[in-house]
Design a protein around this motif. Sequence first.
Motif, PDB file in Angstrom:
ATOM      1  N   HIS A   3       2.842   5.811  -5.830  1.00 11.08           N
ATOM      2  CA  HIS A   3       3.757   6.930  -6.065  1.00 11.08           C
ATOM      3  C   HIS A   3       2.988   8.234  -6.274  1.00 11.08           C
ATOM      4  O   HIS A   3       1.746   8.252  -6.387  1.00 11.08           O
ATOM      5  N   GLY A   4       3.718   9.334  -6.371  1.00 13.56           N
ATOM      6  CA  GLY A   4       3.113  10.641  -6.564  1.00 13.56           C
ATOM      7  C   GLY A   4       2.965  11.011  -8.024  1.00 13.56           C
ATOM      8  O   GLY A   4       3.249  10.219  -8.933  1.00 13.56           O
ATOM      9  N   ALA A   5       2.534  12.238  -8.266  1.00 14.27           N
ATOM     10  CA  ALA A   5       2.283  12.716  -9.626  1.00 14.27           C
ATOM     11  C   ALA A   5       3.577  12.778 -10.429  1.00 14.27           C
ATOM     12  O   ALA A   5       4.626  13.164  -9.918  1.00 14.27           O
ATOM     13  N   GLY A   6       3.485  12.397 -11.697  1.00 16.27           N
ATOM     14  CA  GLY A   6       4.631  12.478 -12.588  1.00 16.27           C
ATOM     15  C   GLY A   6       5.747  11.518 -12.254  1.00 16.27           C
ATOM     16  O   GLY A   6       6.893  11.713 -12.661  1.00 16.27           O
ATOM     17  N   ASP A   7       5.436  10.474 -11.502  1.00 17.59           N
ATOM     18  CA  ASP A   7       6.456   9.520 -11.083  1.00 17.59           C
ATOM     19  C   ASP A   7       6.060   8.125 -11.546  1.00 17.59           C
ATOM     20  O   ASP A   7       5.092   7.946 -12.281  1.00 17.59           O
ATOM     21  N   THR A   8       6.817   7.114 -11.117  1.00 13.92           N
ATOM     22  CA  THR A   8       6.543   5.722 -11.464  1.00 13.92           C
ATOM     23  C   THR A   8       6.774   4.846 -10.244  1.00 13.92           C
ATOM     24  O   THR A   8       7.262   5.307  -9.205  1.00 13.92           O
ATOM     25  N   GLY A   9       6.446   3.570 -10.382  1.00  8.92           N
ATOM     26  CA  GLY A   9       6.683   2.637  -9.290  1.00  8.92           C
ATOM     27  C   GLY A   9       8.146   2.522  -8.912  1.00  8.92           C
ATOM     28  O   GLY A   9       8.482   2.076  -7.805  1.00  8.92           O
ATOM     29  N   TRP A  10       9.038   2.919  -9.821  1.00 11.25           N
ATOM     30  CA  TRP A  10      10.479   2.893  -9.540  1.00 11.25           C
ATOM     31  C   TRP A  10      10.834   3.743  -8.330  1.00 11.25           C
ATOM     32  O   TRP A  10      11.832   3.473  -7.655  1.00 11.25           O
ATOM     33  N   TYR A  11      10.010   4.743  -8.046  1.00 17.11           N
ATOM     34  CA  TYR A  11      10.265   5.628  -6.909  1.00 17.11           C
ATOM     35  C   TYR A  11      10.552   4.837  -5.630  1.00 17.11           C
ATOM     36  O   TYR A  11      11.360   5.256  -4.797  1.00 17.11           O
ATOM     37  N   TRP A  12       9.912   3.692  -5.468  1.00 17.64           N
ATOM     38  CA  TRP A  12      10.037   2.919  -4.230  1.00 17.64           C
ATOM     39  C   TRP A  12      11.163   1.875  -4.278  1.00 17.64           C
ATOM     40  O   TRP A  12      11.280   1.066  -3.362  1.00 17.64           O
ATOM     41  N   HIS A  13      11.989   1.870  -5.329  1.00 18.66           N
ATOM     42  CA  HIS A  13      12.859   0.709  -5.568  1.00 18.66           C
ATOM     43  C   HIS A  13      13.919   0.492  -4.490  1.00 18.66           C
ATOM     44  O   HIS A  13      14.425  -0.622  -4.343  1.00 18.66           O
ATOM     45  N   LEU A  14      14.267   1.506  -3.727  1.00 21.54           N
ATOM     46  CA  LEU A  14      15.244   1.325  -2.654  1.00 21.54           C
ATOM     47  C   LEU A  14      14.588   0.852  -1.358  1.00 21.54           C
ATOM     48  O   LEU A  14      15.238   0.192  -0.538  1.00 21.54           O
ATOM     49  N   VAL A  15      13.326   1.164  -1.183  1.00 25.23           N
ATOM     50  CA  VAL A  15      12.601   0.759   0.028  1.00 25.23           C
ATOM     51  C   VAL A  15      12.091  -0.679  -0.091  1.00 25.23           C
ATOM     52  O   VAL A  15      12.104  -1.435   0.887  1.00 25.23           O
ATOM     53  N   THR A  16      11.685  -1.056  -1.295  1.00 26.73           N
ATOM     54  CA  THR A  16      11.075  -2.366  -1.509  1.00 26.73           C
ATOM     55  C   THR A  16      11.920  -3.533  -1.003  1.00 26.73           C
ATOM     56  O   THR A  16      11.412  -4.385  -0.259  1.00 26.73           O
ATOM     57  N   PRO A  17      13.218  -3.635  -1.372  1.00 27.58           N
ATOM     58  CA  PRO A  17      13.984  -4.794  -0.890  1.00 27.58           C
ATOM     59  C   PRO A  17      14.164  -4.813   0.624  1.00 27.58           C
ATOM     60  O   PRO A  17      14.286  -5.890   1.222  1.00 27.58           O
ATOM     61  N   LEU A  18      14.170  -3.653   1.243  1.00 22.47           N
ATOM     62  CA  LEU A  18      14.311  -3.588   2.703  1.00 22.47           C
ATOM     63  C   LEU A  18      13.070  -4.151   3.388  1.00 22.47           C
ATOM     64  O   LEU A  18      13.173  -4.819   4.418  1.00 22.47           O
ATOM     65  N   LEU A  19      11.903  -3.893   2.826  1.00 24.53           N
ATOM     66  CA  LEU A  19      10.670  -4.447   3.380  1.00 24.53           C
ATOM     67  C   LEU A  19      10.563  -5.940   3.093  1.00 24.53           C
ATOM     68  O   LEU A  19      10.140  -6.721   3.948  1.00 24.53           O
ATOM     69  N   ARG A  20      10.955  -6.326   1.875  1.00 26.10           N
ATOM     70  CA  ARG A  20      10.891  -7.757   1.518  1.00 26.10           C
ATOM     71  C   ARG A  20      11.849  -8.583   2.369  1.00 26.10           C
ATOM     72  O   ARG A  20      11.568  -9.757   2.659  1.00 26.10           O
ATOM     73  N   ALA A  21      12.948  -7.997   2.771  1.00 28.53           N
ATOM     74  CA  ALA A  21      13.905  -8.716   3.617  1.00 28.53           C
ATOM     75  C   ALA A  21      13.305  -9.081   4.964  1.00 28.53           C
ATOM     76  O   ALA A  21      13.798  -9.994   5.644  1.00 28.53           O
ATOM     77  N   HIS A  22      12.239  -8.390   5.340  1.00 24.09           N
ATOM     78  CA  HIS A  22      11.543  -8.687   6.592  1.00 24.09           C
ATOM     79  C   HIS A  22      10.270  -9.491   6.354  1.00 24.09           C
ATOM     80  O   HIS A  22       9.402  -9.561   7.234  1.00 24.09           O
ATOM     81  N   GLY A  23      10.135 -10.068   5.165  1.00 27.24           N
ATOM     82  CA  GLY A  23       9.036 -10.977   4.900  1.00 27.24           C
ATOM     83  C   GLY A  23       7.773 -10.353   4.346  1.00 27.24           C
ATOM     84  O   GLY A  23       6.749 -11.028   4.232  1.00 27.24           O
ATOM     85  N   HIS A  24       7.820  -9.082   3.980  1.00 23.61           N
ATOM     86  CA  HIS A  24       6.635  -8.422   3.450  1.00 23.61           C
ATOM     87  C   HIS A  24       6.603  -8.499   1.922  1.00 23.61           C
ATOM     88  O   HIS A  24       7.632  -8.319   1.266  1.00 23.61           O
ATOM     89  N   ASP A  25       5.430  -8.756   1.381  1.00 25.98           N
ATOM     90  CA  ASP A  25       5.233  -8.640  -0.061  1.00 25.98           C
ATOM     91  C   ASP A  25       4.982  -7.160  -0.348  1.00 25.98           C
ATOM     92  O   ASP A  25       4.313  -6.476   0.427  1.00 25.98           O
ATOM     93  N   VAL A  26       5.510  -6.659  -1.443  1.00 27.11           N
ATOM     94  CA  VAL A  26       5.390  -5.238  -1.771  1.00 27.11           C
ATOM     95  C   VAL A  26       4.956  -5.103  -3.224  1.00 27.11           C
ATOM     96  O   VAL A  26       5.530  -5.727  -4.116  1.00 27.11           O
ATOM     97  N   VAL A  27       3.964  -4.277  -3.469  1.00 28.92           N
ATOM     98  CA  VAL A  27       3.462  -4.021  -4.811  1.00 28.92           C
ATOM     99  C   VAL A  27       3.619  -2.531  -5.096  1.00 28.92           C
ATOM    100  O   VAL A  27       3.142  -1.696  -4.323  1.00 28.92           O
TER     101      VAL A  27
END
Length: 200
Positions: A3-27
């Motif tokens: 993530h960027g400055a002043g942010d958290t890993g939550w920033y990616w929370h909408l993208v993560t399940p879309l990638l995982r649905a295609h078999g990718h592990d996401v950190v």
Amino acid sequence: MIHGAGDTGWYWHLVTPLLRAHGHDVVTPTLPGGPVGLTEYADTVVEAVGSRTGEFVVVAQSFGGFTAPLVVDRLGASALVFVAGMVPKAGESPDGWWTGTGYPGPSGDDDLFFHDVPAELAAEAEKRPGAHSTTSFDEPCAPLPDVPTRYVLGLRDRFFQPSFTRRMVAERLGIEPEEIDAGHCVALARPKELAELLLG
């Protein structure tokens, strides 16, 4: 995914399940505040990856572009994607990037980050500020890794204006950015489109 400055890993929370649905592990680690710098940021990402093996792709939002080269090197990642990211030169510090790139400043609009993010989601994001480093960011950046690299540009980005970003990407990466109709917070404003681009 960094993530960027002043942010958290939550920033990616909408993208993560879309990638995982295609078999990718996401950190999506949250970077620490306090007396830390780029090395400690990279340590946090690598520790979050842990014992995972396989082919890694590093995705970096905004200021995350300075941590990304260290992470690519340490993980032996096979690709790097900047998302509305700061693209550093070898030896350049984050503090020196603004002058080094000829950054013209934001567009002057009041809302630089959430103007195209749904109101409820923007309000939630503002409740989740990340911790800031208390160390001056004068640490020189590692050289950009020699791996396939892509850049995602937000056409409505008020913080890194498209005209500036296209020039920076051409000068520093020698590529043309891929464009999404979004502001600076691409993963919140257009998660489906960003996931599709990453999957492609």
